[in-house]
Design a protein around this motif. Sequence first.
Motif, PDB file in Angstrom:
ATOM      1  N   ARG A  88       0.825  -1.208   0.000  1.00 55.37           N
ATOM      2  CA  ARG A  88       0.000   0.000   0.000  1.00 55.37           C
ATOM      3  C   ARG A  88       0.860   1.259   0.000  1.00 55.37           C
ATOM      4  O   ARG A  88       0.545   2.239  -0.683  1.00 55.37           O
ATOM      5  CB  ARG A  88      -0.939   0.000   1.215  1.00 55.37           C
ATOM      6  N   SER A  89       1.937   1.259   0.770  1.00 53.28           N
ATOM      7  CA  SER A  89       2.803   2.441   0.848  1.00 53.28           C
ATOM      8  C   SER A  89       3.470   2.722  -0.495  1.00 53.28           C
ATOM      9  O   SER A  89       3.536   3.872  -0.945  1.00 53.28           O
ATOM     10  CB  SER A  89       3.867   2.242   1.927  1.00 53.28           C
ATOM     11  N   LEU A  90       3.988   1.665  -1.133  1.00 55.27           N
ATOM     12  CA  LEU A  90       4.649   1.840  -2.429  1.00 55.27           C
ATOM     13  C   LEU A  90       3.657   2.339  -3.477  1.00 55.27           C
ATOM     14  O   LEU A  90       3.965   3.239  -4.268  1.00 55.27           O
ATOM     15  CB  LEU A  90       5.280   0.521  -2.879  1.00 55.27           C
ATOM     16  N   CYS A  91       2.464   1.773  -3.494  1.00 56.62           N
ATOM     17  CA  CYS A  91       1.456   2.195  -4.477  1.00 56.62           C
ATOM     18  C   CYS A  91       1.028   3.638  -4.239  1.00 56.62           C
ATOM     19  O   CYS A  91       0.806   4.400  -5.185  1.00 56.62           O
ATOM     20  CB  CYS A  91       0.244   1.265  -4.425  1.00 56.62           C
ATOM     21  N   ALA A  92       0.908   4.013  -2.965  1.00 56.79           N
ATOM     22  CA  ALA A  92       0.517   5.393  -2.646  1.00 56.79           C
ATOM     23  C   ALA A  92       1.561   6.384  -3.139  1.00 56.79           C
ATOM     24  O   ALA A  92       1.236   7.531  -3.463  1.00 56.79           O
ATOM     25  CB  ALA A  92       0.308   5.541  -1.147  1.00 56.79           C
ATOM     26  N   ALA A  93       2.826   5.942  -3.205  1.00 55.04           N
ATOM     27  CA  ALA A  93       3.905   6.797  -3.686  1.00 55.04           C
ATOM     28  C   ALA A  93       4.079   6.701  -5.197  1.00 55.04           C
ATOM     29  O   ALA A  93       5.023   7.265  -5.749  1.00 55.04           O
ATOM     30  CB  ALA A  93       5.214   6.414  -2.991  1.00 55.04           C
ATOM     31  N   GLY A  94       3.170   5.985  -5.865  1.00 60.06           N
ATOM     32  CA  GLY A  94       3.237   5.849  -7.317  1.00 60.06           C
ATOM     33  C   GLY A  94       4.250   4.829  -7.789  1.00 60.06           C
ATOM     34  O   GLY A  94       4.596   4.801  -8.975  1.00 60.06           O
ATOM     35  N   ARG A  95       4.719   3.969  -6.883  1.00 55.56           N
ATOM     36  CA  ARG A  95       5.763   2.981  -7.232  1.00 55.56           C
ATOM     37  C   ARG A  95       5.137   1.594  -7.326  1.00 55.56           C
ATOM     38  O   ARG A  95       5.469   0.665  -6.609  1.00 55.56           O
ATOM     39  CB  ARG A  95       6.868   3.032  -6.182  1.00 55.56           C
ATOM     40  N   THR A  96       4.180   1.461  -8.257  1.00 57.32           N
ATOM     41  CA  THR A  96       3.462   0.184  -8.385  1.00 57.32           C
ATOM     42  C   THR A  96       4.366  -0.933  -8.895  1.00 57.32           C
ATOM     43  O   THR A  96       4.161  -2.096  -8.543  1.00 57.32           O
ATOM     44  CB  THR A  96       2.261   0.348  -9.333  1.00 57.32           C
ATOM     45  N   ALA A  97       5.336  -0.583  -9.739  1.00 64.54           N
ATOM     46  CA  ALA A  97       6.239  -1.620 -10.253  1.00 64.54           C
ATOM     47  C   ALA A  97       7.039  -2.259  -9.114  1.00 64.54           C
ATOM     48  O   ALA A  97       7.205  -3.492  -9.057  1.00 64.54           O
ATOM     49  CB  ALA A  97       7.181  -1.025 -11.300  1.00 64.54           C
ATOM     50  N   GLU A  98       7.524  -1.432  -8.174  1.00 62.25           N
ATOM     51  CA  GLU A  98       8.265  -1.969  -7.036  1.00 62.25           C
ATOM     52  C   GLU A  98       7.349  -2.792  -6.128  1.00 62.25           C
ATOM     53  O   GLU A  98       7.760  -3.821  -5.589  1.00 62.25           O
ATOM     54  CB  GLU A  98       8.891  -0.828  -6.241  1.00 62.25           C
ATOM     55  N   ALA A  99       6.105  -2.332  -5.982  1.00 64.97           N
ATOM     56  CA  ALA A  99       5.146  -3.078  -5.167  1.00 64.97           C
ATOM     57  C   ALA A  99       4.888  -4.449  -5.775  1.00 64.97           C
ATOM     58  O   ALA A  99       4.800  -5.464  -5.061  1.00 64.97           O
ATOM     59  CB  ALA A  99       3.841  -2.297  -5.046  1.00 64.97           C
ATOM     60  N   ALA A 100       4.761  -4.495  -7.107  1.00 66.14           N
ATOM     61  CA  ALA A 100       4.524  -5.774  -7.788  1.00 66.14           C
ATOM     62  C   ALA A 100       5.707  -6.721  -7.606  1.00 66.14           C
ATOM     63  O   ALA A 100       5.533  -7.935  -7.419  1.00 66.14           O
ATOM     64  CB  ALA A 100       4.248  -5.528  -9.269  1.00 66.14           C
ATOM     65  N   ARG A 101       6.920  -6.150  -7.653  1.00 66.21           N
ATOM     66  CA  ARG A 101       8.103  -7.004  -7.452  1.00 66.21           C
ATOM     67  C   ARG A 101       8.150  -7.550  -6.029  1.00 66.21           C
ATOM     68  O   ARG A 101       8.505  -8.712  -5.798  1.00 66.21           O
ATOM     69  CB  ARG A 101       9.374  -6.210  -7.768  1.00 66.21           C
ATOM     70  N   ALA A 102       7.794  -6.723  -5.058  1.00 65.49           N
ATOM     71  CA  ALA A 102       7.767  -7.178  -3.671  1.00 65.49           C
ATOM     72  C   ALA A 102       6.744  -8.299  -3.494  1.00 65.49           C
ATOM     73  O   ALA A 102       6.986  -9.287  -2.784  1.00 65.49           O
ATOM     74  CB  ALA A 102       7.441  -6.012  -2.738  1.00 65.49           C
ATOM     75  N   LEU A 103       5.587  -8.162  -4.156  1.00 64.87           N
ATOM     76  CA  LEU A 103       4.559  -9.203  -4.075  1.00 64.87           C
ATOM     77  C   LEU A 103       5.037 -10.496  -4.721  1.00 64.87           C
ATOM     78  O   LEU A 103       4.835 -11.589  -4.177  1.00 64.87           O
ATOM     79  CB  LEU A 103       3.276  -8.708  -4.753  1.00 64.87           C
ATOM     80  N   SER A 104       5.695 -10.396  -5.877  1.00 62.93           N
ATOM     81  CA  SER A 104       6.203 -11.589  -6.569  1.00 62.93           C
ATOM     82  C   SER A 104       7.250 -12.311  -5.729  1.00 62.93           C
ATOM     83  O   SER A 104       7.256 -13.545  -5.637  1.00 62.93           O
ATOM     84  CB  SER A 104       6.798 -11.197  -7.932  1.00 62.93           C
ATOM     85  N   ALA A 105       8.135 -11.514  -5.097  1.00 64.92           N
ATOM     86  CA  ALA A 105       9.176 -12.129  -4.262  1.00 64.92           C
ATOM     87  C   ALA A 105       8.555 -12.855  -3.080  1.00 64.92           C
ATOM     88  O   ALA A 105       8.969 -13.971  -2.717  1.00 64.92           O
ATOM     89  CB  ALA A 105      10.149 -11.054  -3.780  1.00 64.92           C
TER      90      ALA A 105
END
Length: 692
Positions: A88-105
């Motif tokens: 949620r924090s990454l997405c709120a900062a507009g960093r959805t790509a990093e959030a997706a990578r964190a979810l995949s990991a």
Amino acid sequence: MSLAASQPNQSPMLTSLLPPPTVPVVSKLSSASASPKTAKPTRLAALSTSTSATALALAPAPAATSDDAPPGGGGEGAGAGRLSALIRSLCAAGRTAEAARALSAAAARGGAGVVAYNAMVSGYCRAGQLASARRLAASVPVPPNAYTYFPVVRALCARGRIADALSVLDEMRRRGCAPIPPMYHVILEAACSRGGGGGFRSAVRVLQDLHGRGCALDVGNCNLVLNAVCDQGGSVDEALRLLRDLPTSFGCDPDVDLMEEMVRVGCPPNVVTFNTLIGYLCRNGLFERVHQVLAQMVDHGCTPDIRMYATVLDGVCKEGHLEVAHEILDRMPSYGLKPNVVCYNTVLKGLCSAERWEQAEELLAEMFDNDCPLDDVTFNILVDFFCQNGLVYRVIELLEQMLEHGCVPDVITYTTVINGFCKEGLIDEAVMLLKSMAACGCRPNTISYTIVLKGLCSAERWVDAEDLMSQMIEQGCSPNPVTFNTVINFLCKKGLVEQAIELLKQMLLNGCSPDLISYSTVIDGLGKAGKTDEALELLNVMVNKGMSPNTIIYSSIASALSKEGRINRVIQMFDNIQDVTIRSDAVLYNAVISSLCKRGGTDRAIEFLAYMVSSGCMPNESTYTILIRGLASEGFVKEAQEMLTELCSKVEQPRRKVGGVDIFGNPGGFGYCDCDSVAEPSPAQSDLYAKS
């Protein structure tokens, strides 16, 4: 209405505390804002504080967002909670790509549950990446729940894609996930919207579609559509038909709506019903019906509440029935209701709008007498009234009184005062107040800056305006098209078209797209500066961006070309105009005729009139007036008199045929001339009579 004055031991009248300021404006504001806590609280301020504290104490704790909350509590541990929080924090900062990578990991380690996936779906939706959200929701490797799909449904509905939202419900069922009632509400609400869904008839079809899909509709869903039928101009028969069809066609029993029908089927109306009906009547000015409804409330055992009276007061004041509003306030205590600040503010605003200040003063006294605390809205009403009436210096004292009553001036308050200063020509005071806002804990917005910029431009202080716009951008306050257009208009009026073009470029650099006003202002400025080729280039830029020029833009260019004697280029431009409405607008042709006449080319103006008629655009009274004045100014008095006679005959017989290209009545059949009636001689006629 009892309008007794304040007693000696009560808070004094506001106006008695408003002498002209004795110190500079900004210093007074700064001192007032620097020590608000040291101001001696009045009785009303103390009451306001205690009320606010009570409201805060009774307010429920903030509920957790439902985007990723599992219906059954989740079953995921603290590690999963941290993962969803990270996403949620990454997405709120507009960093959805990093959030997706964190979810995949995390998924690769087997540590990603439905809550984390829900957070990612919601993040995609909030970032506008709807396609990614739909793909993820459709492919989550764990059993999804309703909150996996809810953000997708909401995002689709926000874009008016009702059919796609309904298909998501089918996808949920295929995956063994049942939709929830809030989804139906979101879909129906979007369907009811005229902008995205198409209105109440579309909403009725969606209601039928939901029922056909096996969705368990409740009365809230059905009432949403019923309200749309009533609010959007549907007939009573349509609403009644839908009400009767609810049990059989939609599996939903009605609760409270059309009163006669409700009573007939044994479902009595309640306060909510009457509030809805009275709100509708007030919005449509049907106040005679309001009295009937209030009488019916008693028959049904319902007592009017404070909200209902506030609604009635608002409607009555908007219609200008201020005496009636006073009477309603007086009667409220007899019904066991004490008027609150909303009721008083409504009547106060009406009195100020009608410039009935003495009665407004009495109403303020009554608020003090009844221990009704003034709030921000009260003071903003008074600030606006003083500024509208040029009493800007008295407003400074009013700002200080806001602090004494526990109210803090907001951006609306300051912007209103700034606008008042600019209207009175007190530009320096407006600039100082704008700069002092931040020190008072209130950040100026785009409107605040734009008003001051307009004031500086009106005072021809271009350098100061340029500096202020730079400060505005540096402070992170983005100018909007109105801001840029204000300065562009000033530059073009002063002939500073190069600076205006540069500002047009700055708009794009600041993420603000020039609009029709931006282009038309610069094009007109270029034309008046004799830079017609640059104006034509800018016209092409505008068209290439997909914007359609209007009559004003074409008239500006045509007038400029005519002054340069480039009539063939004018005709070429006219022939290329695709919009039939613009091509048939006499204003466009009159601009050319006027330019030709002003430069002594009346003969060419008459030739252009022939082109005008052959293009299907008939001359109007202004066309004749321009030509009469042009002929008279060149000494062709006889011809001007003949044309004046022709004009007068067409005024008497507005549908008489125009007979030929010489526009003096010779046969030719070019069509009809519609002339407006002339009660008094026009300036051209007066000039002609004088020359005769």
